[in-house]
Design an enzyme around this catalytic site. Structure first.
Site, PDB file in Angstrom:
ATOM      1  N   ASN A 130      39.331  46.667  44.968  1.00  0.00           N
ATOM      2  CA  ASN A 130      40.846  47.384  45.488  1.00  0.00           C
ATOM      3  C   ASN A 130      41.328  45.962  46.336  1.00  0.00           C
ATOM      4  OD1 ASN A 130      42.970  48.956  46.823  1.00  0.00           O
ATOM      5  ND2 ASN A 130      42.213  50.163  45.233  1.00  0.00           N
ATOM      6  N   ARG A 131      42.329  46.506  47.740  1.00  0.00           N
ATOM      7  CA  ARG A 131      42.960  45.543  48.116  1.00  0.00           C
ATOM      8  C   ARG A 131      42.305  44.958  49.647  1.00  0.00           C
ATOM      9  NH1 ARG A 131      45.943  48.816  45.246  1.00  0.00           N
ATOM     10  NH2 ARG A 131      47.362  48.037  44.019  1.00  0.00           N
ATOM     11  N   HIS A 156      41.258  43.497  43.752  1.00  0.00           N
ATOM     12  CA  HIS A 156      40.257  43.225  42.868  1.00  0.00           C
ATOM     13  C   HIS A 156      39.635  41.984  42.667  1.00  0.00           C
ATOM     14  CE1 HIS A 156      40.858  47.515  41.923  1.00  0.00           C
ATOM     15  NE2 HIS A 156      41.757  47.383  40.974  1.00  0.00           N
ATOM     16  N   HIS A 227      35.731  49.651  36.569  1.00  0.00           N
ATOM     17  CA  HIS A 227      37.364  49.834  36.378  1.00  0.00           C
ATOM     18  C   HIS A 227      37.544  50.624  34.982  1.00  0.00           C
ATOM     19  CE1 HIS A 227      41.559  50.192  37.208  1.00  0.00           C
ATOM     20  NE2 HIS A 227      41.539  49.356  38.721  1.00  0.00           N
ATOM     21  N   ALA A 228      36.650  51.432  34.677  1.00  0.00           N
ATOM     22  CA  ALA A 228      36.830  52.197  33.613  1.00  0.00           C
ATOM     23  C   ALA A 228      37.944  52.856  33.403  1.00  0.00           C
ATOM     24  CB  ALA A 228      35.603  52.879  33.081  1.00  0.00           C
ATOM     25  N   TYR A 229      38.963  53.002  32.394  1.00  0.00           N
ATOM     26  CA  TYR A 229      39.657  53.895  32.165  1.00  0.00           C
ATOM     27  C   TYR A 229      39.531  54.965  31.377  1.00  0.00           C
ATOM     28  CZ  TYR A 229      43.545  50.582  34.227  1.00  0.00           C
ATOM     29  OH  TYR A 229      44.249  49.998  35.111  1.00  0.00           O
ATOM     30  N   ASP A 299      46.978  57.216  43.794  1.00  0.00           N
ATOM     31  CA  ASP A 299      46.424  55.668  43.659  1.00  0.00           C
ATOM     32  C   ASP A 299      45.729  55.540  45.040  1.00  0.00           C
ATOM     33  OD1 ASP A 299      45.444  53.036  43.347  1.00  0.00           O
ATOM     34  OD2 ASP A 299      47.524  52.234  42.606  1.00  0.00           O
ATOM     35  N   GLU A 365      37.067  54.933  40.559  1.00  0.00           N
ATOM     36  CA  GLU A 365      36.453  53.813  41.172  1.00  0.00           C
ATOM     37  C   GLU A 365      35.385  54.240  42.297  1.00  0.00           C
ATOM     38  OE1 GLU A 365      39.601  50.901  40.901  1.00  0.00           O
ATOM     39  OE2 GLU A 365      40.477  52.719  40.267  1.00  0.00           O
TER      40      GLU A 365
HETATM   41  C1  GAL Z   1      43.501  50.247  40.669  1.00  0.00           C
HETATM   42  C2  GAL Z   1      44.491  50.315  42.012  1.00  0.00           C
HETATM   43  C3  GAL Z   1      45.610  50.288  41.534  1.00  0.00           C
HETATM   44  C4  GAL Z   1      45.960  49.189  40.199  1.00  0.00           C
HETATM   45  C5  GAL Z   1      45.077  49.448  39.233  1.00  0.00           C
HETATM   46  C6  GAL Z   1      45.057  48.354  38.192  1.00  0.00           C
HETATM   47  O1  GAL Z   1      42.112  50.038  41.461  1.00  0.00           O
HETATM   48  O2  GAL Z   1      44.000  51.207  42.878  1.00  0.00           O
HETATM   49  O3  GAL Z   1      46.595  50.121  42.433  1.00  0.00           O
HETATM   50  O4  GAL Z   1      46.061  47.951  40.969  1.00  0.00           O
HETATM   51  O5  GAL Z   1      43.724  49.266  39.855  1.00  0.00           O
HETATM   52  O6  GAL Z   1      46.137  48.318  37.700  1.00  0.00           O
END
Ligand code: GAL
Length: 401
Positions: A130-131, A156, A227-229, A299, A365
């Site tokens: 994250n940020r 990230h 960062h699994a979707y 988010d 995450e």
């Molecule tokens: C997440 C983040 C989102 C976006 C995503 C990737 O972890 O919180 O804001 O950046 O990753 O597209």
């Protein structure tokens, strides 16, 4: 050996008769088609999933070999991981009718991962998940400057991060893959040579466990995650808005318009962000709430605890409304970023020739809180020389009828 190869000859016969009804989108799936599903269900049902072809992941990137590694257990559950970014590429689990379903959204070959269009699909994230506000933080009076790759902020781990490097891979058996990566002192602006080891482990109880370990030779900050979707109805099967989500959190860390935490921990009760009781992801996602506007949906970092736990603790559960696939997430981490796929825009062609449509996947995450290096009230993400960073998260799969 692929499950389908073991099918009785009688079913194979039915398959041959119904070949013409086969789904044409199976070209990337290990060169084998959709036997079981074609044999025993209607023409409109989706095919049984399979692991992508290993050859489609064998390449040379930055002088290093990439490959696809497959973990499997006695229940036919399989996890495929590439050492490019340590990414979880596929995870096949049975749905309520026993059909193997790939619950991971992403690509089925290496090329689209390396050639852009990437949204961190399945990736290991480091050094910092994250940020970090304005790409800056200080340690012992020294300011470190990182890439600002997300508007004014660092996201990230930076431009390359851990999601686009080649990890060294070692697979000794069907259940365990060990990935290691040594990040140089100053890489992406972070201090210290950081040696990271991530172990993916598939258990006979259908748990995918991820263990993270790291050491440094200089004081640094660190926040590793995956960062699994997920789409528990199957990758490419539509939105995740009817999935039922439950998160074990009473508070979250509200953000500003650039998704940097304000520093407060705020109560979730009474807000559309509260998932203490299982609720459909889409039930309140478009409510007029400022945090949902800032996030363009969900988010947000959910506060599971105010410090890292010594043991795994239940964090969240998700139920795929169509598949009955039930996922339980547990972690030692104090935070959980729930991201509802708001930046997916149908721009990427994913597995099976489908598009990554808006909100067609979600991420959970496990992490320390975003921007912790600049937030004195958040649990610390500092790692000192001599210490070992050690944390684990588990994704467990079963079905609900
Ligand atoms: C997440 C983040 C989102 C976006 C995503 C990737 O972890 O919180 O804001 O950046 O990753 O597209």
């Amino acid at each position: 050996m692929n499950l389908r190869l073991k099918l009785p000859l009688s079913i194979l016969g039915v398959f041959l008769l119904s070949l013409s009804a086969c789904n044409k989108n199976s070209q990337n799936q290990a060169g084998e088609s959709t036997t079981a599903q074609t044999a025993d269900s209607s023409a409109t049902a989706s095919p049984e999933a399979s692991i992508p072809a290993k050859a489609d992941f064998q390449s040379t990137v930055a002088g290093k070999q990439t490959d696809l590694y497959v973990l499997k257990n006695k229940n036919q559950v399989q996890a495929a991981i590439t050492n490019y970014g340590g990414r979880l590429v596929s995870l096949l689990v049975p749905d309520k009718s026993g059909k193997l379903t790939d619950v991971i959204v992403g690509f089925d070959q290496i090329k689209p991962f390396t050639e852009g269009g990437d949204t961190y699909f399945g990736a290991l994230i480091g050094r910092y998940g994250n940020r970090i506000a304005k790409g800056k933080f200080s340690l012992d009076g020294k300011t470190y400057t990182l890439a600002t790759n997300d508007g004014p902020n660092h996201l990230h781990g930076g431009k390359v991060g851990y999601s686009r490097v080649i990890w060294d891979a070692k697979q000794n058996n069907d259940s365990t893959l060990v990935l290691t990566y040594v990040s140089k002192d100053g890489e992406e602006g972070y201090p210290g040579t950081l040696t990271a080891k991530v172990t993916y482990r598939l258990s006979s109880a259908n748990e995918l466990r991820i263990d993270y370990e790291a050491t440094t030779d200089k004081k640094t900050v660190l926040n590793l995650t995956n960062h699994a979707y997920f789409n528990l109805n199957g990758a490419g099967s539509g939105t995740i808005l009817d999935h039922q989500l439950q998160i074990n959190a009473d508070r979250f860390t509200p953000v500003d318009s650039t998704l940097i935490p304000t520093g407060k921990l705020e109560a979730l009760a009474g807000t559309p962000l509260d998932f203490k009781n299982a609720t459909a992801i889409g039930a309140r996602i478009n409510d007029a709430h400022q945090q949902l506007k800032f996030g363009k949906g969900y988010d947000h970092n959910y506060v599971l605890a105010t410090q890292k736990s010594a043991t795994l603790k239940p964090a969240a559960t998700v139920l795929g409304d169509k598949s009955g696939i039930y996922m339980e997430v547990s972690t030692q981490e104090p935070g959980l970023q729930f991201y509802s796929g708001n930046f997916l825009a149908g721009k990427n062609q994913i597995k099976g020739g489908k598009q990554d449509e808006y909100r067609s996947a979600f991420c959970l995450e496990t992490q320390h809180f975003p921007d912790s290096p600049n937030q004195p009230n958040f649990p610390s993400t500092v790692l000192n020389p001599g210490q070992t960073y050690k944390t684990a998260s588990v994704y467990k799969f079963s079905v609900k009828q």
